[in-house]
Write a protein that holds these residues in place. Structure first.
Motif, PDB file in Angstrom:
ATOM      1  N   ASP A 149      15.081  73.271  77.354  1.00 39.52           N
ATOM      2  CA  ASP A 149      14.297  72.666  76.263  1.00 39.52           C
ATOM      3  C   ASP A 149      12.789  72.767  76.492  1.00 39.52           C
ATOM      4  O   ASP A 149      12.028  72.763  75.535  1.00 39.52           O
ATOM      5  CB  ASP A 149      14.649  71.186  76.112  1.00 39.52           C
ATOM      6  CG  ASP A 149      16.119  70.989  75.775  1.00 39.52           C
ATOM      7  OD1 ASP A 149      16.511  71.355  74.662  1.00 39.52           O
ATOM      8  OD2 ASP A 149      16.877  70.504  76.648  1.00 39.52           O
ATOM      9  N   ASP A 178      18.087  84.613  75.692  1.00 40.75           N
ATOM     10  CA  ASP A 178      18.333  83.546  74.704  1.00 40.75           C
ATOM     11  C   ASP A 178      18.582  82.210  75.412  1.00 40.75           C
ATOM     12  O   ASP A 178      19.537  81.484  75.114  1.00 40.75           O
ATOM     13  CB  ASP A 178      19.531  83.924  73.808  1.00 40.75           C
ATOM     14  CG  ASP A 178      19.596  83.039  72.572  1.00 40.75           C
ATOM     15  OD1 ASP A 178      18.554  82.485  72.179  1.00 40.75           O
ATOM     16  OD2 ASP A 178      20.701  82.883  72.018  1.00 40.75           O
ATOM     17  N   ASN A 211      16.702  76.385  74.018  1.00 38.64           N
ATOM     18  CA  ASN A 211      17.304  75.656  72.906  1.00 38.64           C
ATOM     19  C   ASN A 211      16.365  75.650  71.707  1.00 38.64           C
ATOM     20  O   ASN A 211      15.140  75.702  71.871  1.00 38.64           O
ATOM     21  CB  ASN A 211      17.542  74.193  73.310  1.00 38.64           C
ATOM     22  CG  ASN A 211      18.921  73.982  73.874  1.00 38.64           C
ATOM     23  OD1 ASN A 211      19.879  74.623  73.437  1.00 38.64           O
ATOM     24  ND2 ASN A 211      19.040  73.084  74.831  1.00 38.64           N
ATOM     25  N   GLU A 212      16.929  75.534  70.499  1.00 39.42           N
ATOM     26  CA  GLU A 212      16.104  75.383  69.296  1.00 39.42           C
ATOM     27  C   GLU A 212      15.213  74.155  69.441  1.00 39.42           C
ATOM     28  O   GLU A 212      15.632  73.139  69.985  1.00 39.42           O
ATOM     29  CB  GLU A 212      16.996  75.186  68.084  1.00 39.42           C
ATOM     30  CG  GLU A 212      17.356  76.483  67.405  1.00 39.42           C
ATOM     31  CD  GLU A 212      17.690  76.238  65.944  1.00 39.42           C
ATOM     32  OE1 GLU A 212      17.052  76.850  65.080  1.00 39.42           O
ATOM     33  OE2 GLU A 212      18.598  75.420  65.699  1.00 39.42           O
ATOM     34  N   TRP A 213      13.996  74.243  68.940  1.00 36.87           N
ATOM     35  CA  TRP A 213      12.975  73.183  69.007  1.00 36.87           C
ATOM     36  C   TRP A 213      12.519  72.900  70.422  1.00 36.87           C
ATOM     37  O   TRP A 213      11.993  71.844  70.718  1.00 36.87           O
ATOM     38  CB  TRP A 213      13.404  71.907  68.272  1.00 36.87           C
ATOM     39  CG  TRP A 213      13.708  72.235  66.851  1.00 36.87           C
ATOM     40  CD1 TRP A 213      14.922  72.249  66.242  1.00 36.87           C
ATOM     41  CD2 TRP A 213      12.768  72.712  65.876  1.00 36.87           C
ATOM     42  NE1 TRP A 213      14.809  72.697  64.945  1.00 36.87           N
ATOM     43  CE2 TRP A 213      13.496  72.981  64.692  1.00 36.87           C
ATOM     44  CE3 TRP A 213      11.388  72.955  65.877  1.00 36.87           C
ATOM     45  CZ2 TRP A 213      12.890  73.476  63.526  1.00 36.87           C
ATOM     46  CZ3 TRP A 213      10.788  73.428  64.726  1.00 36.87           C
ATOM     47  CH2 TRP A 213      11.541  73.677  63.573  1.00 36.87           C
ATOM     48  N   ASP A 271      12.103  83.561  65.432  1.00 36.27           N
ATOM     49  CA  ASP A 271      13.495  83.904  65.749  1.00 36.27           C
ATOM     50  C   ASP A 271      14.279  82.759  66.390  1.00 36.27           C
ATOM     51  O   ASP A 271      15.506  82.754  66.330  1.00 36.27           O
ATOM     52  CB  ASP A 271      13.547  85.105  66.712  1.00 36.27           C
ATOM     53  CG  ASP A 271      12.951  86.348  66.076  1.00 36.27           C
ATOM     54  OD1 ASP A 271      12.591  86.290  64.872  1.00 36.27           O
ATOM     55  OD2 ASP A 271      12.814  87.376  66.771  1.00 36.27           O
ATOM     56  N   LYS A 272      13.585  81.822  67.039  1.00 36.64           N
ATOM     57  CA  LYS A 272      14.348  80.845  67.833  1.00 36.64           C
ATOM     58  C   LYS A 272      13.898  79.399  67.609  1.00 36.64           C
ATOM     59  O   LYS A 272      14.364  78.488  68.303  1.00 36.64           O
ATOM     60  CB  LYS A 272      14.245  81.187  69.320  1.00 36.64           C
ATOM     61  CG  LYS A 272      14.628  82.657  69.593  1.00 36.64           C
ATOM     62  CD  LYS A 272      15.128  82.913  70.976  1.00 36.64           C
ATOM     63  CE  LYS A 272      15.319  84.397  71.242  1.00 36.64           C
ATOM     64  NZ  LYS A 272      16.694  84.869  71.118  1.00 36.64           N
ATOM     65  N   ASN A 273      12.956  79.171  66.690  1.00 37.34           N
ATOM     66  CA  ASN A 273      12.433  77.812  66.463  1.00 37.34           C
ATOM     67  C   ASN A 273      11.952  77.154  67.752  1.00 37.34           C
ATOM     68  O   ASN A 273      12.197  75.966  68.002  1.00 37.34           O
ATOM     69  CB  ASN A 273      13.492  76.917  65.809  1.00 37.34           C
ATOM     70  CG  ASN A 273      13.603  77.189  64.319  1.00 37.34           C
ATOM     71  OD1 ASN A 273      12.650  77.660  63.700  1.00 37.34           O
ATOM     72  ND2 ASN A 273      14.758  76.934  63.754  1.00 37.34           N
ATOM     73  N   VAL A 274      11.268  77.948  68.566  1.00 36.62           N
ATOM     74  CA  VAL A 274      10.706  77.416  69.815  1.00 36.62           C
ATOM     75  C   VAL A 274       9.188  77.472  69.694  1.00 36.62           C
ATOM     76  O   VAL A 274       8.638  78.427  69.155  1.00 36.62           O
ATOM     77  CB  VAL A 274      11.181  78.265  71.021  1.00 36.62           C
ATOM     78  CG1 VAL A 274      10.375  77.960  72.278  1.00 36.62           C
ATOM     79  CG2 VAL A 274      12.670  78.023  71.281  1.00 36.62           C
ATOM     80  N   ASP A 297      10.047  65.609  71.070  1.00 37.36           N
ATOM     81  CA  ASP A 297      10.333  65.932  69.662  1.00 37.36           C
ATOM     82  C   ASP A 297       9.261  65.397  68.718  1.00 37.36           C
ATOM     83  O   ASP A 297       9.353  65.610  67.502  1.00 37.36           O
ATOM     84  CB  ASP A 297      11.704  65.342  69.273  1.00 37.36           C
ATOM     85  CG  ASP A 297      12.848  66.074  69.979  1.00 37.36           C
ATOM     86  OD1 ASP A 297      12.651  67.243  70.365  1.00 37.36           O
ATOM     87  OD2 ASP A 297      13.921  65.472  70.152  1.00 37.36           O
ATOM     88  N   LYS A 300       7.055  68.707  67.072  1.00 38.38           N
ATOM     89  CA  LYS A 300       7.908  69.872  66.791  1.00 38.38           C
ATOM     90  C   LYS A 300       7.224  71.015  66.043  1.00 38.38           C
ATOM     91  O   LYS A 300       7.635  72.168  66.168  1.00 38.38           O
ATOM     92  CB  LYS A 300       9.109  69.419  65.957  1.00 38.38           C
ATOM     93  CG  LYS A 300      10.268  68.911  66.792  1.00 38.38           C
ATOM     94  CD  LYS A 300      11.244  68.194  65.933  1.00 38.38           C
ATOM     95  CE  LYS A 300      12.580  68.878  65.874  1.00 38.38           C
ATOM     96  NZ  LYS A 300      13.572  68.010  65.181  1.00 38.38           N
TER      97      LYS A 300
END
Ligand SMILES: NC(=O)c1ccc[n+]([C@@H]2O[C@H](COP(=O)([O-])OP(=O)(O)OC[C@H]3O[C@@H](n4cnc5c(N)ncnc54)[C@H](O)[C@@H]3O)[C@@H](O)[C@H]2O)c1
Length: 283
Positions: free
Chosen positions: A88, A136, A139-141, A183-186, A238, A241
């Motif tokens: 994360d 990959d 994690n997303e966010w 692509d990954k919401n990071v 979070d 974000k």
């Protein structure tokens, strides 16, 4: 504490000793409920005191030289395995200039040293993100942060070739951050921190003057390593974000100052003394 990182998994690069910014980030991340892996170059693991931090935070230490793709691949694979899932948050807190260490002036560098410093301090950030992206492993966010300094934008003569390394580092945060976001919401950001008395910081020529000047210039004073850790935690949480592709100044206001009254008063004392000398009649 606020449980801001409860259930989150991370990788923290660059804790050498208790003065390191990464050390404080690890302490705060632990307090906020995160699980993470600590990593540093094998030589730093021998010289530093990271095992103390690992014990305190219940973390595993996985060696990785940030200039080696193989080491980074091994690190990311082992971290995902040890933490029981994708990552994360990642802190890149790595910097080193051989020219600074050897006292070479900016105008007279040894370019092999320049390349090594660039590889360690700047290209390593691209490499870390490339391994995370290709595997990959985020994690997303999730949130990725590297530490920078304002010499990327403005001239600080004794910061030497590290200024150029930081400019590249900040640019890579934007360029790679685009793909990581799309692509990954990071999210990917750099924090531009005040001068801080650590092993890397104190290596800069005239560091005492440097840190004292910044203290007098900043309306809130210099940001400490622990304050940098607090800010970093907020960016891993979070609550932030949609913050990405940014270079975020964490410097007590230094970066937007022209001059402060404290520095002006000091300057005027010197200036008046010089004027007296100039105005003395010639004999
Ligand atoms: N101290 C300051 O004044 C200041 C100000 C702004 C930004 N920063 C940045 O903060 C970051 C952390 O520095 P710090 O001040 O905590 O000092 P530090 O000396 O405690 O940390 C630097 C870390 O880089 C690690 N490192 C060096 N070569 C490496 C390699 N090949 N592979 C993996 N790790 C390697 C070192 O082992 C060390 O842990 C650096 O990017 C630095 O440029 C520092």
């Amino acid at each position: 504490m606020y449980n801001l990182l409860k259930g989150k998994r991370g990788i923290i690069f660059g804790a050498l000793d208790s003065k390191s910014i990464a050390w404080k980030v690890a302490e705060r991340a632990h307090e906020e409920g995160a699980k993470f892996v600590l990593t540093n170059a094998p030589v730093a693991l021998r010289l530093g005191t990271i095992s103390e931090l690992a014990k305190k935070t219940g973390s595993e230490v996985i060696p990785a030289d940030a200039t080696s793709i193989m080491d980074l691949e091994n690190l990311v694979d082992k971290a995902v395995e040890a933490l029981g899932g994708k990552i994360d948050f990642v802190l890149h807190s790595i910097g080193m200039s051989v020219n600074v260490r050897r006292g070479n002036h900016y105008t007279h560098q040894d370019y092999n040293f320049t390349k090594t410093g660039f590889d360690v301090s700047a290209l390593s950030f691209h490499r870390v993100m490339s391994v995370l992206f290709q595997r990959d492993a985020m994690n997303e966010w999730g949130s990725i942060i590297a530490l920078s300094y304002m010499a990327a934008q403005r001239v600080f003569p004794d910061y030497n070739d590290m200024a150029d390394n930081k400019a590249y580092l900040e640019s890579v945060a934007r360029s790679f951050g685009y793909f990581f976001g799309r692509d990954k919401n990071v999210r990917v950001n750099t924090i531009s921190q005040s001068p801080t008395p650590t092993t890397a910081g104190s290596g800069v020529k005239g560091f005492d003057g440097f840190i004292g000047y910044a203290e007098k210039m900043s309306p809130l004073g210099n940001a400490t390593a622990m304050e940098c850790a607090d800010y970093t935690i907020s960016l891993f949480s979070d609550l932030t974000k949609k913050v990405t592709l940014q270079n975020l100044f964490h410097d007590g206001g230094f970066s937007n100052m022209g001059v402060s009254t404290a520095l002006m008063e000091n300057f005027m004392k010197e200036y008046d003394a010089e004027k007296e000398v100039i105005e003395e009649p010639k004999k």
